[in-house]
Design a protein around this motif. Structure first.
Motif, short mmCIF file in Angstrom:
data_model
loop_
_atom_site.label_atom_id
_atom_site.label_comp_id
_atom_site.label_asym_id
_atom_site.label_seq_id
_atom_site.Cartn_x
_atom_site.Cartn_y
_atom_site.Cartn_z
N THR A 78 89.43 -46.68 -75.53
CA THR A 78 88.73 -46.36 -76.78
C THR A 78 87.60 -45.31 -76.47
O THR A 78 86.49 -45.62 -75.98
N TYR A 79 87.52 -43.97 -77.32
CA TYR A 79 86.40 -43.13 -77.40
C TYR A 79 85.73 -43.50 -78.79
O TYR A 79 86.20 -43.41 -79.66
N ASN A 80 84.43 -44.33 -78.31
CA ASN A 80 84.00 -45.04 -79.62
C ASN A 80 82.79 -44.46 -80.06
O ASN A 80 81.82 -44.91 -81.00
N GLY A 81 82.34 -43.49 -79.72
CA GLY A 81 81.04 -42.59 -80.11
C GLY A 81 80.88 -42.34 -81.46
O GLY A 81 81.99 -41.99 -82.00
N GLY A 82 79.69 -42.60 -81.80
CA GLY A 82 79.14 -42.21 -83.29
C GLY A 82 78.56 -40.84 -83.29
O GLY A 82 78.25 -40.52 -84.23
N VAL A 83 78.76 -40.12 -82.15
CA VAL A 83 78.19 -39.04 -81.98
C VAL A 83 79.44 -37.97 -81.32
O VAL A 83 80.28 -38.74 -80.87
N ALA A 84 79.15 -36.66 -81.13
CA ALA A 84 80.24 -35.82 -80.61
C ALA A 84 80.53 -36.42 -79.30
O ALA A 84 79.65 -36.94 -78.30
N GLN A 85 81.81 -36.34 -78.68
CA GLN A 85 82.08 -37.10 -77.47
C GLN A 85 83.33 -36.14 -76.98
O GLN A 85 84.26 -35.63 -77.43
N ASP A 86 83.04 -35.81 -75.44
CA ASP A 86 84.04 -35.12 -74.56
C ASP A 86 84.82 -36.30 -74.41
O ASP A 86 84.89 -37.27 -73.76
N VAL A 87 86.22 -35.77 -74.38
CA VAL A 87 87.72 -36.60 -74.05
C VAL A 87 88.27 -36.07 -72.82
O VAL A 87 88.71 -34.78 -72.96
N ARG A 88 87.90 -36.86 -71.62
CA ARG A 88 88.71 -36.27 -70.45
C ARG A 88 90.18 -36.15 -70.60
O ARG A 88 90.99 -37.12 -71.30
N ARG A 89 90.87 -35.06 -70.34
CA ARG A 89 92.24 -34.70 -70.66
C ARG A 89 93.15 -35.49 -69.69
O ARG A 89 94.22 -35.74 -70.04
N LEU A 90 92.74 -35.91 -68.51
CA LEU A 90 93.42 -36.62 -67.34
C LEU A 90 94.64 -35.62 -66.99
O LEU A 90 94.98 -34.57 -67.69
N SER A 91 95.29 -36.24 -65.90
CA SER A 91 96.50 -35.41 -65.41
C SER A 91 97.76 -35.29 -66.24
O SER A 91 97.85 -36.64 -66.67
N SER A 92 98.75 -34.47 -66.24
CA SER A 92 99.67 -34.86 -67.03
C SER A 92 100.87 -34.82 -65.65
O SER A 92 102.01 -34.54 -65.56
N GLY A 93 100.37 -35.48 -64.36
CA GLY A 93 101.15 -35.80 -63.24
C GLY A 93 101.76 -36.92 -63.40
O GLY A 93 102.46 -37.20 -64.48
N THR A 94 101.65 -37.96 -62.42
CA THR A 94 102.49 -39.20 -62.69
C THR A 94 101.89 -40.11 -63.68
O THR A 94 101.00 -40.14 -64.22
#
Length: 193
Positions: free
Chosen positions: A87-103
């Motif tokens: 859960t990205y829960n920030g009440g301010v701007a938040q960067d979301v890691r893209r993670l791999s599209s691998g396995t």
């Protein structure tokens, strides 16, 4: 080593950080544990594993801090079991890691955008920890929820769901698809209900 453990293991237990932490070796969140970073960034070590076991949860950010996915872990060192929730829960701007599209276990299982603040905030997909090609996707194996007062920006990374899973947007939420150079489409593969 850091292992978040629930000795009882019969129900979900929440554990909350009270300071930022650095983990030099394996970082494991075992079954039935919900780790809340409370706005304190988690730092890992390159080349070491970050594992979340089934039915574990990780909540990132609080009303004042938009912390990121635990830093310094390579995509190949991330292992997220199928019943996990981030859960990205920030009440301010938040960067979301893209993670791999691998396995599969290197992709999000269940992903929630929540906002503990009161006004609309941006949650932007980023090519962290390394620069990625714009053709990379963001694969989500479980449900995707964009709750009220969240503006999710895919920034040119196509969101790809898994057939049979749900995608939910609450009122007062927004989704921006594409950017100035890459045209993405509405999140793919979710059922129309």
């Amino acid at each position: 080593f850091l292992t978040i453990r629930n000795i009882d293991n019969s129900s979900l237990i929440t554990k909350t950080l009270d300071e930022r932490i650095g983990v030099r070796r394996d970082f494991i969140i075992e079954n039935n544990n919900h780790l809340v970073d409370a706005g304190y960034q988690i730092y890992g070590t390159s080349g070491q594993p970050f594992n979340m076991e089934g039915n574990s949860q990780l909540t990132l950010g609080d009303s004042d801090d938009g912390t990121s996915f635990p830093l310094n872990y390579a995509n190949a060192d991330v292992d997220l079991a199928s019943a996990t929730t981030i859960t990205y829960n920030g009440g301010v701007a938040q960067d979301v890691r893209r993670l791999s599209s691998g396995t599969s276990n290197q992709n999000y299982a269940n992903l929630i955008f929540q906002n503990v603040g009161g006004s609309l905030v941006d949650k932007t997909l980023m090519a962290l920890p390394v620069t990625a090609d714009a053709s990379d996707n963001v694969t989500i194996r479980g449900s995707l929820q964009i709750l009220s007062n969240n503006h999710v920006i895919d920034d040119g990374y196509q969101i790809v769901g898994t057939g049979g899973q749900t995608f939910e947007m609450e009122s007062s939420s927004q989704l921006t698809i594409g950017n100035a150079t890459v045209a993405t489409v509405f999140p793919q593969n979710y059922l129309d209900t």
